[in-house]
Design an enzyme around this catalytic site. Structure first.
Site, PDB file in Angstrom:
ATOM      1  N   CYS A   1       0.827  -1.221   0.000  1.00  0.00           N
ATOM      2  CA  CYS A   1       0.000   0.000   0.000  1.00  0.00           C
ATOM      3  C   CYS A   1       0.862   1.274   0.000  1.00  0.00           C
ATOM      4  CB  CYS A   1      -0.982  -0.017   1.154  1.00  0.00           C
ATOM      5  SG  CYS A   1      -0.284  -0.465   2.743  1.00  0.00           S
TER       6      CYS A   1
HETATM    7  N1  NAP Z   1      -3.850  -3.874   5.540  1.00  0.00           N
HETATM    8  C1  NAP Z   1      -3.412  -3.228   4.478  1.00  0.00           C
HETATM    9  O1  NAP Z   1      -3.605  -2.009   4.336  1.00  0.00           O
HETATM   10  C2  NAP Z   1      -2.674  -3.956   3.388  1.00  0.00           C
HETATM   11  C3  NAP Z   1      -2.341  -3.248   2.222  1.00  0.00           C
HETATM   12  C4  NAP Z   1      -1.644  -3.917   1.205  1.00  0.00           C
HETATM   13  C5  NAP Z   1      -1.316  -5.254   1.361  1.00  0.00           C
HETATM   14  N2  NAP Z   1      -1.651  -5.907   2.509  1.00  0.00           N
HETATM   15  C6  NAP Z   1      -1.284  -7.327   2.601  1.00  0.00           C
HETATM   16  O2  NAP Z   1      -2.486  -8.091   2.485  1.00  0.00           O
HETATM   17  C7  NAP Z   1      -2.390  -9.247   3.313  1.00  0.00           C
HETATM   18  C8  NAP Z   1      -3.562  -9.228   4.292  1.00  0.00           C
HETATM   19  O3  NAP Z   1      -3.470  -8.055   5.078  1.00  0.00           O
HETATM   20  P1  NAP Z   1      -4.554  -7.741   6.194  1.00  0.00           P
HETATM   21  O4  NAP Z   1      -4.307  -6.361   6.628  1.00  0.00           O
HETATM   22  O5  NAP Z   1      -5.886  -8.159   5.717  1.00  0.00           O
HETATM   23  O6  NAP Z   1      -4.093  -8.752   7.340  1.00  0.00           O
HETATM   24  P2  NAP Z   1      -4.967  -9.361   8.503  1.00  0.00           P
HETATM   25  O7  NAP Z   1      -6.126  -8.483   8.819  1.00  0.00           O
HETATM   26  O8  NAP Z   1      -4.012  -9.714   9.581  1.00  0.00           O
HETATM   27  O9  NAP Z   1      -5.560 -10.695   7.858  1.00  0.00           O
HETATM   28  C9  NAP Z   1      -4.785 -11.768   7.420  1.00  0.00           C
HETATM   29  C10 NAP Z   1      -5.672 -13.005   7.445  1.00  0.00           C
HETATM   30  O10 NAP Z   1      -4.968 -14.086   6.866  1.00  0.00           O
HETATM   31  C11 NAP Z   1      -5.503 -15.288   7.379  1.00  0.00           C
HETATM   32  N3  NAP Z   1      -4.429 -16.273   7.639  1.00  0.00           N
HETATM   33  C12 NAP Z   1      -4.249 -17.409   6.939  1.00  0.00           C
HETATM   34  N4  NAP Z   1      -3.215 -18.089   7.436  1.00  0.00           N
HETATM   35  C13 NAP Z   1      -2.726 -17.381   8.446  1.00  0.00           C
HETATM   36  C14 NAP Z   1      -1.651 -17.575   9.342  1.00  0.00           C
HETATM   37  N5  NAP Z   1      -0.851 -18.662   9.281  1.00  0.00           N
HETATM   38  N6  NAP Z   1      -1.416 -16.630  10.263  1.00  0.00           N
HETATM   39  C15 NAP Z   1      -2.187 -15.524  10.350  1.00  0.00           C
HETATM   40  N7  NAP Z   1      -3.228 -15.284   9.509  1.00  0.00           N
HETATM   41  C16 NAP Z   1      -3.499 -16.222   8.574  1.00  0.00           C
HETATM   42  C17 NAP Z   1      -6.268 -14.944   8.655  1.00  0.00           C
HETATM   43  O11 NAP Z   1      -7.646 -15.136   8.339  1.00  0.00           O
HETATM   44  P3  NAP Z   1      -8.274 -16.625   8.432  1.00  0.00           P
HETATM   45  O12 NAP Z   1      -7.747 -17.259   9.677  1.00  0.00           O
HETATM   46  O13 NAP Z   1      -9.742 -16.341   8.474  1.00  0.00           O
HETATM   47  O14 NAP Z   1      -7.827 -17.352   7.194  1.00  0.00           O
HETATM   48  C18 NAP Z   1      -6.020 -13.460   8.866  1.00  0.00           C
HETATM   49  O15 NAP Z   1      -7.149 -12.800   9.372  1.00  0.00           O
HETATM   50  C19 NAP Z   1      -1.029  -9.183   4.004  1.00  0.00           C
HETATM   51  O16 NAP Z   1      -0.106  -9.947   3.291  1.00  0.00           O
HETATM   52  C20 NAP Z   1      -0.679  -7.704   3.936  1.00  0.00           C
HETATM   53  O17 NAP Z   1       0.705  -7.457   3.943  1.00  0.00           O
HETATM   54  C21 NAP Z   1      -2.332  -5.304   3.519  1.00  0.00           C
END
Ligand code: NAP
Length: 353
Positions: A161
């Site tokens: 992002c």
């Molecule tokens: N937040 C942002 O603004 C943003 C921007 C650009 C890119 N990203 C990228 O997008 C991805 C998701 O970001 P996010 O902000 O949505 O993160 P998040 O809220 O922490 O969600 C990640 C989800 O992945 C799932 N997951 C599956 N295997 C996992 C494991 N071994 N450990 C922990 N979680 C696991 C979990 O959902 P379940 O358990 O339901 O599967 C968890 O809720 C990341 O790689 C991040 O770097 C995020």
């Protein structure tokens, strides 16, 4: 590609980015009813993780990885991967391998950091862990959709992002060679940038009414931005990036500064940016400073261009969860399936939040 029988799978089920994929896909005419894979709560009600999506998800339940494996073997699929880095590569590898056994080749857009770099050793240096599927690194193309004229293979990685805001700001300058290739970047992000898991730094009493920097000149997105700009322009820039936490939930405000090679008027600078993004429906170039509220909740990036004749400041605003992740991923998916880049992504901002 024929999209009649296409199924969509979102990985990273209960995460913030997966939730945004789900919400945006609810408005999409082609990829509209995705299976959302949850590691931690398969088959539980989606509404428990995303109560704000009640009207859309109704009785939908999360899928399991086994469900997704079955789906990729049976139907053409689009996979939007929003799992954490270090996890995403392995999950994608499993699904691609299973699909290949059944003669299928899903399209994948990975929103994690796992397929942004080509070099497994560099990945390990930056992320402190071995890459989950190094043999696949060369199969993925990482870029912003705005910066790659030719549609690549069906395996795409979206930049981060903060990186999205920096790349949009820097690419026109570097491509035209009008500024030094040394860029000073100051970015402020909302708390959703850190994902769903609460931490000390994202806790509301500490975070609200406050602004503070972190990882100054040492953020993971700097090498990623240098690498991607080198690929898209042939010039390797130097990036000096200081990220900040802002007292809001969504959005990124980025300021990029650089010295001009030759004196330039504001009108000429505006013309450079307008030419760079003339064909891009998700990017607006403004002659004045952009405001976060005008893009939060949307897939639009607003860029303000400023110059004193000798140096430039580009101020860019995006929604980190949308243009910086879920929306950017859907924009790529539109490209991969020959659809208009902004299909399903044209909702305007709420404005007054
Ligand atoms: N937040 C942002 O603004 C943003 C921007 C650009 C890119 N990203 C990228 O997008 C991805 C998701 O970001 P996010 O902000 O949505 O993160 P998040 O809220 O922490 O969600 C990640 C989800 O992945 C799932 N997951 C599956 N295997 C996992 C494991 N071994 N450990 C922990 N979680 C696991 C979990 O959902 P379940 O358990 O339901 O599967 C968890 O809720 C990341 O790689 C991040 O770097 C995020």
């Amino acid at each position: 590609m024929n999209t009649d029988k296409l199924k969509t799978i979102v990985i990273g089920g209960s995460g913030y980015v997966a939730g945004e994929c789900l919400r945006l896909l609810g408005q999409h005419p082609i990829f509209h009813s995705p299976s959302v894979v949850s590691e931690s709560r398969p088959h539980s009600a989606v509404v428990e993780a995303f109560p704000h999506l009640r009207a859309q998800v109704r009785t939908q339940r999360f899928a399991s990885l086994e469900d997704a494996t079955r789906l990729v073997r049976e139907s053409p699929t689009l996979i939007l991967a929003a799992a954490p880095h270090g996890v995403s590569a392995g999950l994608i590898d499993t699904l691609l391998t299973q699909a290949a056994h059944a003669g299928m080749s899903p399209a994948v857009v990975d929103l994690s950091a796992d397929y942004r770099l080509r070099d497994a050793t560099l990945y390990e240096q930056i992320y402190g862990q071995a890459h989950g599927a190094p043999a696949r690194l060369n199969q993925f193309v990482c870029a912003l959709p705005e910066h790659l004229p030719k549609t690549p293979t069906a395996l795409v990685s979206h930049p981060g992002c903060f990186a999205t805001a920096m790349l949009l700001s820097i690419w026109p300058l570097l491509r035209q060679g009008i500024s030094a290739s040394e860029f000073y970047c100051t970015g402020i992000t909302g708390s959703t940038g850190s994902g769903r898991q609460p931490t000390e730094g994202t806790h509301h009493p500490l975070r609200h009414s406050d602004v503070y920097s972190y990882k100054a000149l040492a953020h993971r997105h700097s090498p990623e931005v240098m690498h991607l700009l080198a690929l898209s322009t042939g010039i390797t820039p130097r990036i000096h990036f200081v990220p900040h936490s802002g007292p809001f939930a969504r959005g990124i405000h980025m300021t990029v500064q650089a010295r001009l090679h030759e004196p330039l008027t504001h009108a000429a600078l505006l013309a450079v940016f307008n030419a760079a993004y003339a064909e891009q429906p998700c990017v607006a170039v403004l002659p004045h400073a952009p405001r976060l509220k005008d893009v939060v909740g949307t897939n639009y990036a607003h860029l303000g261009v400023h110059t004193d004749g000798h140096s430039v400041a580009i101020t860019t605003v995006i929604d980190n969860l949308i243009k910086g992740a879920a929306g950017g991923g859907i924009q790529w998916a539109n490209r991969l399936f020959g659809l208009a880049p902004d299909l399903g992504l044209t909702s305007p901002a709420l404005g007054y939040t």
